[in-house]
Design a protein around this motif. Structure first.
Motif, PDB file in Angstrom:
ATOM      1  N   LEU A   1       0.804  -1.224   0.000  1.00 53.45           N
ATOM      2  CA  LEU A   1       0.000   0.000   0.000  1.00 53.45           C
ATOM      3  C   LEU A   1       0.833   1.268   0.000  1.00 53.45           C
ATOM      4  CD1 LEU A   1      -2.608  -1.109   2.727  1.00 53.45           C
ATOM      5  CD2 LEU A   1      -2.790  -1.363   0.257  1.00 53.45           C
ATOM      6  N   ALA A   2       2.151   1.135   0.215  1.00 49.38           N
ATOM      7  CA  ALA A   2       2.988   2.330   0.384  1.00 49.38           C
ATOM      8  C   ALA A   2       2.937   3.226  -0.839  1.00 49.38           C
ATOM      9  CB  ALA A   2       4.427   1.898   0.660  1.00 49.38           C
ATOM     10  N   GLU A   3       2.800   4.534  -0.622  1.00 44.00           N
ATOM     11  CA  GLU A   3       2.801   5.517  -1.715  1.00 44.00           C
ATOM     12  C   GLU A   3       4.247   5.971  -1.954  1.00 44.00           C
ATOM     13  OE1 GLU A   3       0.163   7.269  -3.276  1.00 44.00           O
ATOM     14  OE2 GLU A   3      -1.580   6.519  -2.186  1.00 44.00           O
ATOM     15  N   LEU A   4       4.530   6.434  -3.146  1.00 50.93           N
ATOM     16  CA  LEU A   4       5.867   6.954  -3.443  1.00 50.93           C
ATOM     17  C   LEU A   4       6.017   8.330  -2.789  1.00 50.93           C
ATOM     18  CD1 LEU A   4       5.910   5.988  -7.228  1.00 50.93           C
ATOM     19  CD2 LEU A   4       6.998   4.770  -5.326  1.00 50.93           C
ATOM     20  N   THR A   5       7.261   8.702  -2.477  1.00 50.67           N
ATOM     21  CA  THR A   5       7.493  10.024  -1.889  1.00 50.67           C
ATOM     22  C   THR A   5       7.438  11.069  -3.009  1.00 50.67           C
ATOM     23  OG1 THR A   5       9.057   8.860  -0.525  1.00 50.67           O
ATOM     24  CG2 THR A   5       9.076  11.250  -0.347  1.00 50.67           C
ATOM     25  N   PRO A   6       6.707  12.178  -2.784  1.00 54.36           N
ATOM     26  CA  PRO A   6       6.609  13.175  -3.867  1.00 54.36           C
ATOM     27  C   PRO A   6       7.917  13.932  -4.093  1.00 54.36           C
ATOM     28  CG  PRO A   6       5.455  13.934  -1.896  1.00 54.36           C
ATOM     29  CD  PRO A   6       5.906  12.529  -1.609  1.00 54.36           C
ATOM     30  N   ASP A   7       8.117  14.409  -5.315  1.00 55.85           N
ATOM     31  CA  ASP A   7       9.261  15.246  -5.644  1.00 55.85           C
ATOM     32  C   ASP A   7       8.874  16.694  -5.295  1.00 55.85           C
ATOM     33  OD1 ASP A   7      10.984  16.997  -6.880  1.00 55.85           O
ATOM     34  OD2 ASP A   7      11.164  15.819  -8.716  1.00 55.85           O
ATOM     35  N   ALA A   8       9.426  17.186  -4.176  1.00 57.78           N
ATOM     36  CA  ALA A   8       9.013  18.490  -3.638  1.00 57.78           C
ATOM     37  C   ALA A   8       9.336  19.623  -4.605  1.00 57.78           C
ATOM     38  CB  ALA A   8       9.686  18.729  -2.291  1.00 57.78           C
ATOM     39  N   THR A   9      10.458  19.536  -5.314  1.00 50.96           N
ATOM     40  CA  THR A   9      10.843  20.624  -6.237  1.00 50.96           C
ATOM     41  C   THR A   9       9.812  20.750  -7.347  1.00 50.96           C
ATOM     42  OG1 THR A   9      13.113  19.977  -5.805  1.00 50.96           O
ATOM     43  CG2 THR A   9      12.752  21.467  -7.667  1.00 50.96           C
ATOM     44  N   SER A  10       9.452  19.612  -7.929  1.00 51.94           N
ATOM     45  CA  SER A  10       8.492  19.623  -9.023  1.00 51.94           C
ATOM     46  C   SER A  10       7.103  20.051  -8.519  1.00 51.94           C
ATOM     47  CB  SER A  10       8.447  18.226  -9.639  1.00 51.94           C
ATOM     48  OG  SER A  10       7.578  18.208 -10.716  1.00 51.94           O
ATOM     49  N   LEU A  11       6.737  19.547  -7.350  1.00 51.03           N
ATOM     50  CA  LEU A  11       5.428  19.894  -6.778  1.00 51.03           C
ATOM     51  C   LEU A  11       5.337  21.404  -6.534  1.00 51.03           C
ATOM     52  CD1 LEU A  11       2.696  19.145  -5.555  1.00 51.03           C
ATOM     53  CD2 LEU A  11       3.846  18.506  -3.449  1.00 51.03           C
TER      54      LEU A  11
ATOM     55  N   GLY B   1       5.868  13.740 -10.742  1.00 50.10           N
ATOM     56  CA  GLY B   1       6.603  13.304  -9.545  1.00 50.10           C
ATOM     57  C   GLY B   1       5.811  13.481  -8.263  1.00 50.10           C
ATOM     58  N   PHE B   2       4.485  13.607  -8.378  1.00 52.43           N
ATOM     59  CA  PHE B   2       3.622  13.758  -7.196  1.00 52.43           C
ATOM     60  C   PHE B   2       2.218  13.322  -7.624  1.00 52.43           C
ATOM     61  CE2 PHE B   2       4.311  17.674  -9.538  1.00 52.43           C
ATOM     62  CZ  PHE B   2       3.037  17.954  -9.990  1.00 52.43           C
ATOM     63  N   THR B   3       1.366  13.128  -6.652  1.00 51.99           N
ATOM     64  CA  THR B   3       0.004  12.695  -6.987  1.00 51.99           C
ATOM     65  C   THR B   3      -0.927  13.905  -7.089  1.00 51.99           C
ATOM     66  OG1 THR B   3      -0.647  12.500  -4.690  1.00 51.99           O
ATOM     67  CG2 THR B   3       0.313  10.530  -5.700  1.00 51.99           C
ATOM     68  N   LEU B   4      -2.093  13.673  -7.660  1.00 49.62           N
ATOM     69  CA  LEU B   4      -3.098  14.734  -7.765  1.00 49.62           C
ATOM     70  C   LEU B   4      -3.472  15.232  -6.371  1.00 49.62           C
ATOM     71  CD1 LEU B   4      -5.100  16.341  -9.511  1.00 49.62           C
ATOM     72  CD2 LEU B   4      -6.716  14.471  -9.233  1.00 49.62           C
ATOM     73  N   ARG B   5      -3.596  14.291  -5.445  1.00 54.72           N
ATOM     74  CA  ARG B   5      -3.973  14.663  -4.077  1.00 54.72           C
ATOM     75  C   ARG B   5      -2.950  15.614  -3.469  1.00 54.72           C
ATOM     76  NH1 ARG B   5      -5.046   9.380  -1.738  1.00 54.72           N
ATOM     77  NH2 ARG B   5      -3.037   9.615  -0.742  1.00 54.72           N
ATOM     78  N   GLU B   6      -1.673  15.279  -3.686  1.00 55.25           N
ATOM     79  CA  GLU B   6      -0.616  16.125  -3.123  1.00 55.25           C
ATOM     80  C   GLU B   6      -0.644  17.514  -3.769  1.00 55.25           C
ATOM     81  OE1 GLU B   6       2.189  12.267  -2.127  1.00 55.25           O
ATOM     82  OE2 GLU B   6       2.373  13.275  -4.053  1.00 55.25           O
TER      83      GLU B   6
END
Ligand code: TPU
Length: 558
Positions: free
Chosen positions: A185-195, A321-326
């Protein structure tokens, strides 16, 4: 007791929350079905055929987040692939599991039953790759845990179907036990720079806008981003419109809700709102020929932001590099307040005037009465055909859900999908609207609603033909053999079930039938609504014309 491959699969399916799996038996999967039955956290549910089994699992995934369907080799799996294609198109994690030949027969030159009669058994895996995000063949117990985990993890992460085939002699072979479910179930860590860059670009677009509008699309649900979408709408304060396939994904009693955007067949005012906006935030949209009304309603250009489940495109740049939710959560912290589009407009739900009770039943009166049944606990399943348009013009109470299959558009989907949906959300009320033409494809699955005592209420619209096809392109192929639809319930009950079948021809009869249906708690009800063939929504006719002219474009000559 030996711990087996089949037990491992069952444990993993139960760990991700499945309480049921759907199955049709065949000699390549019988031992596997025995192994799955050993798991007492999951119930095995039987379907009439594998197409319906796939669609039942698809409906279960809509209600429950994920699902599994177990079928036999080739004769079963190839039928199920159509429904799995639907799950792919509709972004639903359904695990298709097929029994397969004995591991000793692979590469042996043996010709086996239920196969093409050649001696290469890899063809099913090759075929299914096109409709799944991960596909594995298990012919030894040692590699089974890694393959099972890979398939389930990928399906959940990508919200797409995935496939496993298990050699019929390997499902009862000894196998290691699974670890904690968290690894699946683990989600990937988002790429903060791109986000951050995506959020900055979105804020820049909103800052220079005065009349921003949000447009909510179908994938917002599979991306698990519905509450984040609402929170962003609260923050910006702008008008919110929905795409047709997203009906029900944004609360219709929300102060900013402005109805359906569907080009020329939009809710009053919604087309102007979107097409005159100076910033359009498209949240998880699907722009296809149907949703753009034959390519006539497709928001594009500098002022359009498209937030897909795994990518944001805005200002000529794309960010990943991130999800829609993020993304929505981060944007809701920084977005400016832009309430003008909501402040200057209002939403008025369509009101259909009641017909005289004894007048011949009309499409309008039927829709009005069904709309009156909807509560926060209703899941309304609307089949391809005029049922789509009838669902679109209904006003939904908060938490009511609408299910459509507008990307795949397989007629007959609604019957097995509502069976699976009802199995997966028994605390809800399930109402189906289905045309006579669609119903004829998958009618037998009503028998399973009788068997499992699911009180699904089916409004079967008998307008004697494929009216949506008549609107798009008419010909003799659009006229079908009439059936005694209400009479089918006697066939399915076979003296031991609680299914109820009724035929209605006036508004008063329909109101009476609805009361009886709502009192029938131990089985499905079919209400066959007989209406004139020419009695359909104006939306269907207008939309049909546009789609027909898009289909009729001449080949491009360069
Ligand atoms: O409301 P109405 O009368 O149009 O609904 P009904 O009676 O269910 O007719 C649906 C007609 C229809 C067809 C034949 N809609 N799309 N199609 C094409 C089609 C054919 N086969 C599959 C599996 N899916 C389709 N969408």
């Amino acid at each position: 007791m030996t711990y087996t491959v089949g037990m491992y699969l069952a444990d993993r399916l139960a760990q991700i929350g499945l309480k049921h799996h759907f199955a049709v038996a065949g000699d390549y999967n019988l031992v596997l079905l025995d192994q799955l039955l050993l798991n007492k956290d999951m119930q095995q549910i039987y379907c009439c055929n594998e197409l319906n089994c796939g669609f039942s699992a698809e409906g279960y995934a809509r209600a429950h987040g994920a699902a599994a369907a177990v079928v036999t080799f080739s004769v079963g799996a190839i039928s199920a692939m159509n429904a799995i294609g639907g799950a792919y198109a509709e972004n639903l994690p359904v695990i298709l599991i097929s029994g397969s030949p004995n591991s000793n027969d692979y590469g042996s030159g043996h010709v086996l039953h239920h196969t093409l009669g050649n001696t290469d058994y890899g063809y099913q895996l090759e075929m299914v790759r096109h409709v799944t995000c991960a596909a594995e063949s298990i012919t030894d117990a040692a590699s089974a845990p890694a393959k099972i985990d890979h398939v389930i993890r990928t399906a959940l992460r990508e919200r797409k179907p995935a496939y496993l085939e298990i050699a019929c002699n390997v499902s009862s072979a000894e196998c290691a036990r699974p670890g904690p479910v968290t690894s699946l179930l683990a989600e990937l860590t988002p790429d903060a720079t791109s986000l951050n860059a995506a959020v900055d670009a979105a804020v820049a677009l909103l800052e220079k806008s005065e009349r921003a509008v949000m447009l909510v699309g179908t994938k917002a649900r599979s991306a698990h981003a519905l509450s984040e979408t609402e929170a962003l709408a609260d923050r910006i304060g702008c008008a919110v419109t929905i795409m047709a396939a997203a009906k029900g994904l944004f609360p219709e009693d929300h102060a900013s809700f402005r109805g359906l955007y569907w080009g020329e067949v939009s809710a009053p005012g919604a087309q102007e709102l979107v097409e005159k906006a100076d910033a359009v935030l498209c949240i998880a949209p699907v722009f296809n020929d149907y949703s753009t009304v034959g390519w006539t309603a497709w928001p594009k250009g500098e002022n359009v932001l498209v937030a897909d489940p795994n990518r944001v495109t805005v200002g000529g740049q794309t960010f990943e590099g991130f999800t829609l939710r993020e993304f929505l959560t981060a944007l809701a912290k920084k977005a400016p307040h832009r309430p003008a589009s909501a402040r200057d407009t209002q939403y008025t739900p369509t009101k259909i005037a009641p017909a005289a009770p004894d007048a011949r039943l009309t499409n309008d009166e039927m829709t009005r009465q069904i709309n009156g049944m909807l509560t926060s606990k209703t899941t309304l399943v609307a089949e391809t055909g005029d049922s789509w348009f009838n669902a679109m013009r209904m006003h939904l109470p908060r938490h009511a859900r609408v299910e459509t299959e507008m990307q795949w558009g397989h007629i007959g989907w609604s019957v097995p999908s509502s069976f699976g949906n009802a199995m997966g959300s028994q605390e809800r009320e399930h109402i189906v609207m289905v045309g006579d033409g669609s119903f004829q494809l998958t009618a037998q699955e009503v028998a399973q609603m009788v068997r499992y005592e699911l009180p699904v209420i089916i409004f079967l619209v008998n307008n004697r033909g494929y009216v949506i096809e008549i609107a798009i392109h008419d010909g003799p192929y659009n006229y079908i053999k009439n059936w005694d639809y209400a009479g089918l319930m006697n066939v399915f009950n076979a003296g031991e079930g609680h299914g109820l079948g009724m035929t209605v021809t006036t508004g008063a009869e329909l109101a009476e039938a609805i009361k009886k249906a709502q009192a029938n708690h131990r089985g499905p009800t079919i209400i066959e609504c007989q209406i004139e063939r020419t009695d359909c929504t104006d939306m269907l006719v207008q939309w049909g014309k546009r789609v027909a002219s898009a289909n009729a474009r001449k080949p491009h000559v360069s």
